[in-house]
Design a protein around this motif. Structure first.
Motif, short mmCIF file in Angstrom:
data_model
loop_
_atom_site.label_atom_id
_atom_site.label_comp_id
_atom_site.label_asym_id
_atom_site.label_seq_id
_atom_site.Cartn_x
_atom_site.Cartn_y
_atom_site.Cartn_z
N ALA A 232 -3.83 -3.82 2.38
CA ALA A 232 -4.44 -3.30 0.94
C ALA A 232 -3.82 -1.34 0.88
O ALA A 232 -4.37 -1.50 -0.37
CB ALA A 232 -6.28 -3.30 1.37
N ALA A 233 -3.40 -0.95 1.34
CA ALA A 233 -2.44 0.28 1.27
C ALA A 233 -1.92 0.49 0.48
O ALA A 233 -1.56 1.18 -1.05
CB ALA A 233 -2.31 0.80 2.63
N VAL A 234 -0.95 -1.17 0.26
CA VAL A 234 -0.13 -1.37 -0.94
C VAL A 234 -0.80 -1.00 -2.73
O VAL A 234 0.07 -0.53 -3.31
CB VAL A 234 0.73 -2.58 -0.80
N PRO A 235 -1.71 -2.15 -3.00
CA PRO A 235 -1.85 -2.20 -4.31
C PRO A 235 -3.23 -0.70 -4.47
O PRO A 235 -3.13 -0.14 -5.21
CB PRO A 235 -2.46 -2.94 -4.11
N VAL A 236 -3.19 -0.23 -3.49
CA VAL A 236 -3.40 0.72 -3.55
C VAL A 236 -2.44 2.71 -4.13
O VAL A 236 -2.38 3.23 -5.04
CB VAL A 236 -4.20 1.92 -2.96
N LEU A 237 -1.51 2.60 -2.84
CA LEU A 237 -0.12 3.08 -3.82
C LEU A 237 -0.22 3.01 -4.89
O LEU A 237 0.16 4.11 -5.61
CB LEU A 237 1.14 3.27 -2.74
N LEU A 238 0.46 1.04 -4.99
CA LEU A 238 0.93 1.18 -6.22
C LEU A 238 0.05 1.90 -7.84
O LEU A 238 0.19 1.78 -8.68
CB LEU A 238 1.64 -0.50 -6.82
N TYR A 239 -1.00 1.49 -7.53
CA TYR A 239 -2.77 0.73 -8.24
C TYR A 239 -2.19 2.68 -8.76
O TYR A 239 -2.38 3.43 -9.93
CB TYR A 239 -3.46 0.05 -8.34
N GLN A 240 -2.31 3.43 -8.11
CA GLN A 240 -3.31 4.52 -8.46
C GLN A 240 -1.86 5.83 -8.58
O GLN A 240 -1.73 6.87 -8.99
CB GLN A 240 -3.50 5.89 -7.18
#
Length: 234
Positions: A157-165
């Motif tokens: 879930a760290a990947v969507p956080v990196l891309l989104y934020q």
């Protein structure tokens, strides 16, 4: 412009997730289940506290309805589950694990709410990251608990956080011009409804396709902008 806050946030999720996996090895199933139930109730309370901040309940309802139409048309939930399933087969090799659940649940929780949006904008506008450091602490704690009950999918879930934020930080200069305090309030309220839904899913009361409601978070921007342009209110 600074993405350091997002990097700290991602690091906190990864560290918390690894700690959770370590704890998981010696965690009896009954304790894991009770932890999940307790966490679910806490998440629902968090969602309620965010949702009641709305200044116009009709905006929340319309946003959820329009967001659902867009989300279903795009099949966001299906794509998230498909991605989680592919990652599960590649990294765990099993079909019955909770990998996809952990990935989708954690992704929704980490990316839903005003802290993710406003923290990323803060980094993009001022180069500071106070909000995201606070969010990183909270996300790290959730990562420990989630990973201890749902497994390694939480780390991804760290990947969507990196891309989104990261995307919000890069676009912060443009976004900040359009965001007003009422918009942020209503976005936060809609996000609270989705977070409450996460608790419902974890308790297995009802399986809600929350991924397909993600667009609802951004609908208040359009609604309030149109209301200001045409001078009417709901």
């Amino acid at each position: 412009m600074s993405v350091l806050g997002t990097i700290i946030n991602v690091a906190a999720i990864l560290v918390g997730g690894f700690l959770g996996l370590i704890f998981r090895k010696g965690l009896p199933e009954r304790i894991s289940t009770t932890i999940t139930h307790g966490l679910s109730l806490g998440i629902m309370m968090l969602g309620i506290s965010m949702g009641v901040q709305t200044q116009n309940f009709l905006i929340v309802l319309i946003s959820l309805a329009l967001g659902a139409v867009i989300g279903e048309a795009l099949n966001i939930e299906g794509h998230l589950n498909s991605l989680g399933g592919r990652l599960e087969r590649k990294f765990e090799g099993g079909e019955n694990s909770s990998f996809a659940q952990g990935f989708v649940t954690a992704s929704l929780l980490y990316c839903t709410g005003s802290m993710a949006i406003m923290g990323a904008i803060e980094g993009g506008i001022s180069g500071t990251y106070t909000i995201l450091v606070t969010k990183a602490l909270l996300d790290g704690i959730f990562a420990i608990i989630f990973a201890s009950t749902m497994g390694v999918g939480v780390l991804f879930a760290a990947v969507p956080v990196l891309l989104y934020q990261g995307a919000i930080t890069l676009a912060a200069g443009t976004i900040k011009v359009f965001l007003t305090d009422p918009m942020i309030t209503e976005m936060n309220a809609v996000g609270g409804v989705l977070i409450m839904g996460i608790g419902i899913n974890l308790l297995e009361i009802k399986s809600l396709r929350l991924g397909n409601l993600i667009p609802a978070i951004f609908i208040p921007i359009l609604l309030l902008w149109l209301m200001s342009c045409f001078g009417f209110s709901l």
